[in-house]
Design an enzyme around this catalytic site. Structure first.
Site, mmCIF file in Angstrom:
data_model
loop_
_atom_site.group_PDB
_atom_site.id
_atom_site.type_symbol
_atom_site.label_atom_id
_atom_site.label_comp_id
_atom_site.label_asym_id
_atom_site.label_seq_id
_atom_site.Cartn_x
_atom_site.Cartn_y
_atom_site.Cartn_z
ATOM 1 N N ASP A 103 31.502 6.810 1.128
ATOM 2 C CA ASP A 103 31.800 5.615 0.333
ATOM 3 C C ASP A 103 31.348 5.788 -1.116
ATOM 4 O O ASP A 103 30.593 6.722 -1.441
ATOM 5 C CB ASP A 103 31.078 4.424 0.975
ATOM 6 C CG ASP A 103 31.830 3.122 0.797
ATOM 7 O OD1 ASP A 103 32.631 3.020 -0.142
ATOM 8 O OD2 ASP A 103 31.590 2.201 1.600
ATOM 9 N N ASP A 161 39.279 -2.822 1.497
ATOM 10 C CA ASP A 161 38.359 -3.644 2.284
ATOM 11 C C ASP A 161 39.091 -4.850 2.855
ATOM 12 O O ASP A 161 38.578 -5.538 3.734
ATOM 13 C CB ASP A 161 37.180 -4.114 1.418
ATOM 14 C CG ASP A 161 36.112 -3.031 1.301
ATOM 15 O OD1 ASP A 161 36.132 -2.084 2.109
ATOM 16 O OD2 ASP A 161 35.265 -3.132 0.392
ATOM 17 N N ASP A 185 28.507 2.340 10.334
ATOM 18 C CA ASP A 185 28.701 2.139 8.891
ATOM 19 C C ASP A 185 27.342 1.924 8.224
ATOM 20 O O ASP A 185 26.296 2.311 8.745
ATOM 21 C CB ASP A 185 29.668 0.950 8.691
ATOM 22 C CG ASP A 185 30.481 1.048 7.409
ATOM 23 O OD1 ASP A 185 29.913 0.758 6.337
ATOM 24 O OD2 ASP A 185 31.663 1.433 7.455
HETATM 25 C C1 GLA Z 1 32.322 -0.667 1.175
HETATM 26 C C2 GLA Z 1 33.345 -0.165 2.159
HETATM 27 C C3 GLA Z 1 33.228 -0.935 3.465
HETATM 28 C C4 GLA Z 1 31.830 -0.783 4.018
HETATM 29 C C5 GLA Z 1 30.825 -1.234 2.976
HETATM 30 C C6 GLA Z 1 29.410 -0.930 3.430
HETATM 31 O O1 GLA Z 1 32.620 -1.948 0.744
HETATM 32 O O2 GLA Z 1 34.634 -0.244 1.650
HETATM 33 O O3 GLA Z 1 34.176 -0.483 4.394
HETATM 34 O O4 GLA Z 1 31.611 0.559 4.362
HETATM 35 O O5 GLA Z 1 31.024 -0.613 1.727
HETATM 36 O O6 GLA Z 1 28.469 -1.316 2.492
#
Ligand code: GLA
Length: 728
Positions: free
Chosen positions: A479, A549, A368
């Site tokens: 994202d 999230d 990520d």
């Molecule tokens: C967003 C996404 C999370 C993660 C963060 C990384 O909040 O929804 O899953 O990838 O960004 O900064």
């Protein structure tokens, strides 16, 4: 034939499996709506009973027409502006002389097999499953050569009608589109409840039901994306509609930017639904000879309550919107590094997680945020899509090591964003959405790139494609972590600034298209701070979207059940994370976290190296469950057995395979009840004649659906179980 045209009455009947849609061209060449709902047989009884009331003194009519022809009181397929129909309307176009009067009449139509794609926009497609036919009606303005195209594609086996509209400028001067909705639908009464998916970051898409009231009821976004607050999805249902009974109309908009869905209860007791690009943030200059296309609207009707609407949309989105066969394809069972490590990782840590993952049967590691530029927190480097070698060394080598462990590899990007602290911003400050001379708002320490500019899209493609080519990357998490402000493009002239929000979306779609063309096997997961851009537009490019999230299993029940009203479970990103949950602080049994994430794309969002031996055993069981139930969950029919509109002490839902040979019930008890009685769930959708094996018993589908199935759960808050039914 799903589209019939009766020349004598100028009547169109669009027929699906159990739904019909009808309108006709009246003596004044208006497209008058007649019916959308249960299936009609034969062509009589529709035109004869049209809704055309008598004279009403404040409802004007056109010269040469009769008072009862007033467009203020007719149900119409298309309404212009400033010409007698005072309700919410389809279109308003500003012509060279400054007139915003729009009034269009039928000119011609054509009917053809299949459906054409929509250049630059997500679009439903005909596939091997089922018959699709399209009707295109051309209308022309009464004073100038501006044409409106109304399109209807009939997806017979899903009971879905896809509508879109277009404007063609055949005049010699530019015109400005101020409003062009994808569809307008007039319904014959106002006795509806208004159903929407509303919420906020970390509590997206809660199902909300209110009574439709006089005036206009709206859901909309001006955030530059569809937003956490309202998904572009709406249902109108009978006041007494339930999960399994009553009339329900469903509408989805295949658009991920500023949208508007509104319903007006009007003076003569009808309701008008309009949906499309939000006119509040839109205007578009159309040069002579040019055509502008709207996004598509997906409409369905079910007389069998919400379950019918959901099934129609799930089948439709899986078979006719999600591409590449991904809807039914098994996605790799993954572990994502975000909640496991946030920004704090190096290649050793990642390899440690990968080794644990491989030992547990997990199939992919997704790296990520935090692998690029000098990004060790969220203040820098967006836009600099270059590997941080200090942190993870050579990406190709890391991926080879991960692949050698038997794992695939996925990578996070946030293509649309730029950090103030970045190489890219130093080089191209004008690539940011901003108005020169005005402050630039910051959100999550970042700004938004101007994707209305083709060179920005090209830059993003080149740099992202470069990374994707540098290693064996099979999955991308895309994202988008803030909303758009100061929506102004340094590259467009003043009179075109009203186009920026839509051009931005076209840029996002274009970048998706370019990446999918260059990497046809790439699996992309959509994401926007969780589910801030969860809509049918994105599903035209990505088969799955991170739902929220919020990975708290109890919160996820509400989010996922709400989402399931419109969107299929196979599109919902869902993972098991640690407890206490990082957002709610709540603890839920590990088994339950798994059972709930199984109703989604399934994966883990935790540091697997830190699992207790007991949890490791549970992971193995969950991995086995994922493989055992994947097809059933991803491709079966979903039945919600508890109320999706409220927080319940006890929830249950089930999947039934299309051949009704197997089923899976998930049951969860949010709050343990002291000294509780015996609880049953009533399965749905089984074959009454078939005998199923369940819990060591052999019971007919009929008995199960009549009597129910005794559902004993382990003790404790958040207890749950999966219950598998197999036909003998
Ligand atoms: C967003 C996404 C999370 C993660 C963060 C990384 O909040 O929804 O899953 O990838 O960004 O900064």
């Amino acid at each position: 034939m799903s589209i019939q045209y009766f020349e004598d009455r100028k009547l169109f009947i669009l027929s699906c499996r159990s739904v019909s849609y009808a309108f006709y061209i009246d003596r004044n060449r208006r497209a008058v709506h007649l019916h959308f709902g249960g299936k009609v047989i034969g062509e009589t009884g529709l035109v004869e009973q049209e809704i055309r009331k008598g004279h009403s003194s404040f409802s004007p009519w056109a010269p040469g027409e009769k008072p009862e022809d007033s467009v203020d009181a007719l149900p119409l397929e298309f309404s212009g502006f400033n010409s007698g129909d005072f309700r919410i309307h389809s279109a308003a176009v500003l012509t060279e002389n400054g007139s915003l009067i729009t009034d269009a009449l039928y000119v011609s139509h054509r009917i053809f097999q299949g459906k054409e794609p929509l250049p630059g926009l997500p679009a439903a497609f005909a596939s091997r499953t089922g018959n699709v036919e399209t009707l295109e009606v051309t209308m022309r303005d009464t004073a100038c050569d501006v044409e409106f195209l109304l399109r209807y594609s009939v997806f017979e086996e899903c009971d879905v009608i896809v509508r879109s509209a277009a404007v063609r400028n055949r005049t010699a001067s530019p015109v400005v589109i101020r409003r062009l909705m994808s569809a307008q639908l007039d319904l014959p009464h106002t006795a509806f409840d208004f159903v929407q998916l509303s919420g906020s970051w970390s509590r997206e898409r809660h199902a909300v039901r209110t009574i439709l009231h006089p005036g206009i009821q709206t859901i909309r976004s001006v955030r530059g994306s569809s937003g956490h607050q309202n998904s572009p999805a709406l249902a109108l249902c009978a006041h007494d509609a339930t999960e399994y009974s009553g009339d329900v109309y469903g509408a989805l908009l295949a658009y991920s930017g500023n949208f508007r869905m509104e319903v007006e209860c009007e003076q003569y007791g009808t309701s008008r639904l309009c949906l499309g690009i939000n006119p509040e943030t839109f205007s578009w200059t159309l040069a002579p000879g040019e055509t502008f296309e709207t996004p598509e609207a997906f409409l369905t009707f079910s007389a069998e309550g919400f379950s019918g609407m959901s099934r129609n949309f799930h089948d439709f989105l899986r078979n006719h919107l999600i591409r590449g066969g991904w809807a039914e394809k098994k996605r790799p069972l993954l572990v994502n590094s975000w909640e496991a490590a946030y920004f704090d990782f190096d290649s050793e840590k990642l390899l440690g997680i990968a080794k644990s993952a491989a030992a547990l049967g997990i199939e992919m590691l997704v790296l990520d945020d935090g692998w690029f530029g000098v990004r060790n927190d969220d203040t820098t480097s967006l836009g600099d899509w270059f590997v941080n070698r200090e942190k993870i060394g050579d990406l190709g080598e890391l991926v080879r090591k991960i692949n050698a462990l038997g794992l695939k590899f996925g990578l996070w990007f946030e293509p649309e964003m730029i950090s103030e602290k970045s190489e890219l911003y130093r080089k191209h400050p004008d690539w940011v959405l901003h108005e020169p001379g005005r402050r630039r708002s910051i959100g999550r320490e970042q700004m938004v790139l101007d994707l209305s500019r083709p060179e920005v899209v090209q830059y993003l493609f080149d740099t992202i494609a470069g990374v994707l080519r540098s290693a064996n990357i099979e999955y991308v998490k895309w994202d988008m972590n803030r909303n758009l402000t100061e929506v102004y493009s340094a590259a467009l002239p003043p009179e075109r600034q009203g186009e920026v929000a839509h051009r931005y979306m076209l840029g996002v779609y274009r970048l998706h298209e370019m990446l999918l063309e260059a990497f046809p096997n790439l699996l992309i997961e959509g994401c926007s701070g969780g589910g801030g851009r969860f809509d049918a537009g994105m599903l035209g490019y990505v088969p799955q979207i991170w739902c929220s999230d919020d990975t708290d299993a109890m919160e996820r029940i509400r989010i996922q059940l709400g989402t399931s009203l419109f969107y299929p479970v196979s599109a919902m990103g869902a993972h098991v994370s640690v407890c206490p949950n990082h957002i709610t602080g709540r603890s839920t049994p590990f088994a339950t976290r798994g059972n709930i994430a199984l109703s989604g794309t399934f994966g883990y969002e935790l540091d697997l190296t830190k699992l207790s031996p007991e949890d490791r055993l549970l992971v193995r069981e969950q991995v086995a469950d994922y493989h055992k139930y994947h097809d059933l969950i991803a491709n079966g029919d979903l039945h919600r057995l508890s109320d999706a509109f409220s927080v319940n002490a006890f929830d249950a839902w089930m999947y039934v395979s299309k051949d009704r040979k197997e089923a899976l019930i998930t049951a969860v008890c949010r709050f343990a009840e002291p000294n509780a009685g015996v609880r049953f769930v009533r399965p749905r959708g089984l074959d009454p004649e078939t005998v199923y094996e369940v819990d060591g018993m052999r019971i007919s589908g009929a008995t199960l659906m009549a009597l129910g199935l005794r559902m004993d759960l382990p003790p404790g808050d958040g207890a749950s179980r999966l219950c598998y039914l197999k036909a003998l």
